[in-house]
Design an enzyme around this catalytic site. Structure first.
Site, PDB file in Angstrom:
ATOM      1  N   GLY A  12     -11.562  13.143   0.236  1.00 43.14           N
ATOM      2  CA  GLY A  12     -12.347  12.179   1.013  1.00 43.14           C
ATOM      3  C   GLY A  12     -13.362  11.367   0.224  1.00 43.14           C
ATOM      4  O   GLY A  12     -14.320  10.841   0.799  1.00 43.14           O
ATOM      5  N   ASN A  14     -12.873   8.466  -1.108  1.00 45.58           N
ATOM      6  CA  ASN A  14     -12.783   7.067  -0.657  1.00 45.58           C
ATOM      7  C   ASN A  14     -13.443   6.886   0.711  1.00 45.58           C
ATOM      8  O   ASN A  14     -14.077   5.868   0.964  1.00 45.58           O
ATOM      9  CB  ASN A  14     -11.328   6.598  -0.632  1.00 45.58           C
ATOM     10  CG  ASN A  14     -10.857   6.178  -2.011  1.00 45.58           C
ATOM     11  OD1 ASN A  14     -11.266   5.145  -2.528  1.00 45.58           O
ATOM     12  ND2 ASN A  14     -10.030   6.996  -2.636  1.00 45.58           N
ATOM     13  N   MET A  90      -1.759  11.709   3.184  1.00 43.82           N
ATOM     14  CA  MET A  90      -0.567  12.074   2.411  1.00 43.82           C
ATOM     15  C   MET A  90       0.726  12.019   3.221  1.00 43.82           C
ATOM     16  O   MET A  90       1.661  12.755   2.941  1.00 43.82           O
ATOM     17  CB  MET A  90      -0.754  13.475   1.806  1.00 43.82           C
ATOM     18  CG  MET A  90      -1.938  13.581   0.877  1.00 43.82           C
ATOM     19  SD  MET A  90      -1.850  12.381  -0.471  1.00 43.82           S
ATOM     20  CE  MET A  90      -0.620  13.176  -1.486  1.00 43.82           C
ATOM     21  N   ASN A 107      -3.929   0.746   2.775  1.00 42.42           N
ATOM     22  CA  ASN A 107      -3.874   1.968   1.978  1.00 42.42           C
ATOM     23  C   ASN A 107      -4.439   1.697   0.593  1.00 42.42           C
ATOM     24  O   ASN A 107      -4.327   0.582   0.083  1.00 42.42           O
ATOM     25  CB  ASN A 107      -2.408   2.423   1.850  1.00 42.42           C
ATOM     26  CG  ASN A 107      -2.249   3.694   1.043  1.00 42.42           C
ATOM     27  OD1 ASN A 107      -2.989   4.665   1.242  1.00 42.42           O
ATOM     28  ND2 ASN A 107      -1.287   3.718   0.126  1.00 42.42           N
ATOM     29  N   HIS A 109      -4.021   2.914  -3.307  1.00 48.28           N
ATOM     30  CA  HIS A 109      -3.073   3.646  -4.148  1.00 48.28           C
ATOM     31  C   HIS A 109      -3.519   3.558  -5.617  1.00 48.28           C
ATOM     32  O   HIS A 109      -3.867   2.476  -6.091  1.00 48.28           O
ATOM     33  CB  HIS A 109      -1.664   3.060  -3.994  1.00 48.28           C
ATOM     34  CG  HIS A 109      -0.642   3.848  -4.767  1.00 48.28           C
ATOM     35  ND1 HIS A 109      -0.240   5.112  -4.396  1.00 48.28           N
ATOM     36  CD2 HIS A 109       0.004   3.571  -5.920  1.00 48.28           C
ATOM     37  CE1 HIS A 109       0.621   5.575  -5.291  1.00 48.28           C
ATOM     38  NE2 HIS A 109       0.788   4.665  -6.212  1.00 48.28           N
TER      39      HIS A 109
HETATM   40  C1  GRF Z   1      -6.915   8.579  -4.229  1.00 45.24           C
HETATM   41  O1  GRF Z   1      -6.593   8.602  -5.595  1.00 45.24           O
HETATM   42  C2  GRF Z   1      -6.101   7.520  -3.515  1.00 45.24           C
HETATM   43  O2  GRF Z   1      -5.836   6.409  -4.298  1.00 45.24           O
HETATM   44  C3  GRF Z   1      -4.831   8.272  -3.198  1.00 45.24           C
HETATM   45  O3  GRF Z   1      -5.236   9.564  -2.869  1.00 45.24           O
HETATM   46  C4  GRF Z   1      -6.478   9.844  -3.508  1.00 45.24           C
HETATM   47  C5  GRF Z   1      -7.431  10.235  -2.433  1.00 45.24           C
HETATM   48  O4  GRF Z   1      -8.674  10.654  -2.932  1.00 45.24           O
HETATM   49  N1  GRF Z   1      -4.094   7.595  -2.151  1.00 45.24           N
HETATM   50  P1  GRF Z   1      -9.883  10.904  -1.944  1.00 45.24           P
HETATM   51  O5  GRF Z   1      -9.383  11.906  -0.888  1.00 45.24           O
HETATM   52  O6  GRF Z   1     -10.273   9.605  -1.311  1.00 45.24           O
HETATM   53  O7  GRF Z   1     -10.975  11.478  -2.781  1.00 45.24           O
END
Ligand code: GRF
Length: 220
Positions: A12, A14, A90, A107, A109
């Site tokens: 989490g 992000n 995921m 999203n 990535h």
């Molecule tokens: C990030 O690297 C994002 O790009 C990918 O999954 C990871 C998630 O990280 N889709 P977080 O849960 O936001 O720390």
């Protein structure tokens, strides 16, 4: 103010970047709900700390993907969500789910798509030996990490990099381009022309983020 639904499965960070950008007044948005498909996601703890409503919806509690996605849609609609943000979620969402939020699911990535779509992008970039990688915010379509690109940030890949060190370098930029992309939606500036996204009034042509960041200083 644009109402967000954020879907998570893990750490989490992000999600936290979105929360922090809102708190700092950089991002004009509100998180109406967070949904985690994983009951052990650290993102849930972040929600508790920040006073954000978080619902756990596990795939195993539904007889089919269709039923699982119906429940996701139901919650997002009930909360009046206008933009769905996949922040480390995921699972691949079906066309049927996406139809409920046309061109309004995004999203983040950790690669410059279309390179290294799918899982383990940073490890595959290191193993392939590319000299640049980065991260992408894109509109979600039925492909895996292949939808129209909104913004990308580029980082160098160093000879001594491990998947972890590259991930860390990329993550710093994820935490900027994701809130920035959301802010562009909130300002109504994201236009889709065919499969090309144009952010109206944005500055194109600079490095390392294209189009250029507006809500964050670029080098920090
Ligand atoms: C990030 O690297 C994002 O790009 C990918 O999954 C990871 C998630 O990280 N889709 P977080 O849960 O936001 O720390």
């Amino acid at each position: 103010m644009i109402r967000l639904g954020v879907l998570v499965s893990g750490r989490g960070s992000n999600l936290q970047a979105i929360v922090d950008a809102i708190k700092a007044g950089r991002l004009k948005a509100q998180i109406s709900v967070v949904i985690s498909d994983n009951p052990n996601a650290y993102a849930i703890k972040r929600c508790e700390k920040e006073g954000i409503e978080c619902k756990v919806v596990e795939r195993k509690d539904f007889s089919s993907r269709k039923e699982f996605e119906k429940e996701l849609s139901r919650i997002l609609k009930e909360k009046g969500v206008e933009l769905v943000v996949l922040a480390g979620f995921m699972r691949v969402l079906s066309g049927e789910f996406l139809k409920n939020f046309p061109d309004r699911v995004i999203n983040i990535h950790p690669s410059l798509i279309p390179a290294f779509q799918g899982l383990d992008a940073q490890r595959r970039a290191v193993e392939f030996g590319v000299k640049f990688s980065g991260c992408t915010v894109h509109i979600v379509d039925e492909s895996v990490d292949g939808g129209p690109v909104i913004v990308q940030a580029v980082v160098p890949v160093l000879p001594q990099d491990t998947p972890e060190s590259l991930s860390e370098r990329i993550l710093k930029w994820e935490h900027k381009i994701l809130p920035q992309a959301i802010q562009w939606f909130s300002e109504g500036r994201v236009k889709l022309e065919g499969r090309k996204v144009i952010v109206e009034g944005a500055r194109y042509g600079e490095l390392p983020v294209n189009p250029a960041l507006e809500i964050f200083p670029c080098f920090r």
